[in-house]
Design a protein around this motif. Structure first.
Motif, mmCIF file in Angstrom:
data_model
loop_
_atom_site.group_PDB
_atom_site.id
_atom_site.type_symbol
_atom_site.label_atom_id
_atom_site.label_comp_id
_atom_site.label_asym_id
_atom_site.label_seq_id
_atom_site.Cartn_x
_atom_site.Cartn_y
_atom_site.Cartn_z
ATOM 1 N N PHE A 261 0.881 -1.161 0.000
ATOM 2 C CA PHE A 261 0.000 0.000 0.000
ATOM 3 C C PHE A 261 0.924 1.216 0.000
ATOM 4 N N VAL A 262 0.875 1.971 -1.096
ATOM 5 C CA VAL A 262 1.871 3.015 -1.334
ATOM 6 C C VAL A 262 1.230 4.396 -1.273
ATOM 7 N N GLU A 263 1.800 5.246 -0.432
ATOM 8 C CA GLU A 263 1.404 6.652 -0.348
ATOM 9 C C GLU A 263 2.436 7.461 -1.120
ATOM 10 N N VAL A 264 1.969 8.341 -2.009
ATOM 11 C CA VAL A 264 2.858 9.168 -2.815
ATOM 12 C C VAL A 264 2.752 10.613 -2.338
ATOM 13 N N LYS A 265 3.897 11.220 -2.098
ATOM 14 C CA LYS A 265 3.932 12.624 -1.692
ATOM 15 C C LYS A 265 4.855 13.379 -2.632
ATOM 16 N N THR A 266 4.328 14.423 -3.233
ATOM 17 C CA THR A 266 5.073 15.216 -4.212
ATOM 18 C C THR A 266 5.289 16.616 -3.656
ATOM 19 N N ARG A 267 6.518 17.097 -3.766
ATOM 20 C CA ARG A 267 6.850 18.425 -3.254
ATOM 21 C C ARG A 267 7.751 19.167 -4.235
ATOM 22 N N SER A 268 7.527 20.478 -4.303
ATOM 23 C CA SER A 268 8.406 21.336 -5.097
ATOM 24 C C SER A 268 9.267 22.198 -4.171
ATOM 25 N N LYS B 186 9.546 23.796 2.200
ATOM 26 C CA LYS B 186 8.993 24.814 3.094
ATOM 27 C C LYS B 186 8.171 24.200 4.236
ATOM 28 N N TYR B 187 7.447 23.118 3.934
ATOM 29 C CA TYR B 187 6.602 22.474 4.950
ATOM 30 C C TYR B 187 7.189 21.146 5.410
ATOM 31 N N GLY B 188 8.476 20.941 5.186
ATOM 32 C CA GLY B 188 9.137 19.716 5.621
ATOM 33 C C GLY B 188 9.274 18.704 4.496
ATOM 34 N N LEU B 189 9.872 17.574 4.840
ATOM 35 C CA LEU B 189 10.063 16.495 3.876
ATOM 36 C C LEU B 189 8.715 15.878 3.517
ATOM 37 N N PRO B 190 8.582 15.369 2.305
ATOM 38 C CA PRO B 190 7.306 14.755 1.917
ATOM 39 C C PRO B 190 6.854 13.666 2.899
ATOM 40 N N ARG B 191 7.783 12.807 3.326
ATOM 41 C CA ARG B 191 7.414 11.704 4.232
ATOM 42 C C ARG B 191 6.838 12.208 5.550
ATOM 43 N N GLU B 192 7.242 13.406 5.966
ATOM 44 C CA GLU B 192 6.763 13.942 7.239
ATOM 45 C C GLU B 192 5.277 14.291 7.190
ATOM 46 N N SER B 193 4.734 14.455 5.993
ATOM 47 C CA SER B 193 3.306 14.768 5.890
ATOM 48 C C SER B 193 2.436 13.514 6.024
ATOM 49 N N VAL B 194 3.071 12.338 6.057
ATOM 50 C CA VAL B 194 2.327 11.100 6.299
ATOM 51 C C VAL B 194 2.294 10.926 7.817
ATOM 52 N N ASN B 195 1.444 11.743 8.443
ATOM 53 C CA ASN B 195 1.380 11.805 9.900
ATOM 54 C C ASN B 195 0.557 10.649 10.486
ATOM 55 N N ASP C 65 4.469 1.452 2.039
ATOM 56 C CA ASP C 65 5.611 2.181 1.483
ATOM 57 C C ASP C 65 5.214 3.632 1.232
ATOM 58 N N VAL C 66 6.214 4.497 1.169
ATOM 59 C CA VAL C 66 6.009 5.894 0.789
ATOM 60 C C VAL C 66 6.967 6.196 -0.353
ATOM 61 N N VAL C 67 6.458 6.874 -1.375
ATOM 62 C CA VAL C 67 7.301 7.363 -2.465
ATOM 63 C C VAL C 67 7.306 8.887 -2.378
ATOM 64 N N GLU C 68 8.514 9.422 -2.229
ATOM 65 C CA GLU C 68 8.686 10.876 -2.218
ATOM 66 C C GLU C 68 9.106 11.312 -3.613
ATOM 67 N N ILE C 69 8.401 12.299 -4.143
ATOM 68 C CA ILE C 69 8.712 12.855 -5.460
ATOM 69 C C ILE C 69 9.119 14.322 -5.245
ATOM 70 N N TYR C 70 10.328 14.645 -5.685
ATOM 71 C CA TYR C 70 10.796 16.029 -5.618
ATOM 72 C C TYR C 70 10.788 16.588 -7.032
ATOM 73 N N ILE C 71 10.075 17.694 -7.217
ATOM 74 C CA ILE C 71 9.964 18.307 -8.544
ATOM 75 C C ILE C 71 10.387 19.764 -8.511
ATOM 76 N N GLU C 72 10.577 20.294 -9.697
ATOM 77 C CA GLU C 72 10.828 21.714 -9.887
ATOM 78 C C GLU C 72 9.716 22.224 -10.796
ATOM 79 N N LYS C 73 9.087 23.321 -10.418
ATOM 80 C CA LYS C 73 8.007 23.894 -11.229
ATOM 81 C C LYS C 73 8.506 25.122 -11.957
ATOM 82 N N ASN C 74 8.230 25.174 -13.248
ATOM 83 C CA ASN C 74 8.486 26.365 -14.047
ATOM 84 C C ASN C 74 7.224 26.659 -14.834
#
Length: 123
Positions: free
Chosen positions: A51-58, A61-70, A98-107
């Motif tokens: 069972f996979v939780e996906v967290k995407t962040r650009s 500012k609000y912490g690591l993506p995994r930290e939002s899986v409270n 499992d958790v998948v952290e996705i780090y992106i850049e937005k333009n």
């Protein structure tokens, strides 16, 4: 301009591709039950149902993506997983979260993938 919901959807697509390339067999996406929320991806990896939780962040500012899986989010995912297991008679299967952290850049309207981090047995 791309909104957060679209970023989340794009992140889930990136995660699904990544998981498939890493020998996960995806069996369902966005599993929902009533108002408990959703499990982003349900898949097989070897003999485990994941069972996979996906967290995407650009930004961090609000912490690591995994930290939002409270705690509350983890408890909801566990409840949803139990419902899924009951519905599909999978009581004898090994399960994992499992958790998948996705780090992106937005333009503006473009998204560039910077990094993917898979955390097996995240909780």
């Amino acid at each position: 301009m791309i909104n957060n919901r679209e970023i989340g959807t794009i992140g889930e697509e990136i995660a699904a591709e990544f998981l498939e390339k890493n020998n996960y067999k995806i069996i369902e996406k966005n599993f929902r039950y009533k108002r408990l929320g959703e499990i982003d991806i349900i898949s097989w990896e070897n003999d485990s149902i994941c069972f996979v939780e996906v967290k995407t962040r650009s930004t961090l500012k609000y912490g690591l993506p995994r930290e939002s899986v409270n705690f509350r989010k983890r408890e909801n995912i566990k409840k949803l997983a139990q419902i899924y297991i009951n519905r599909h008679n999978m009581h004898d299967k090994s399960i994992r979260f499992d958790v998948v952290e996705i780090y992106i850049e937005k333009n503006q309207d473009k998204i560039h993938l910077k990094e993917i981090n898979l955390i097996k047995n995240a909780f």
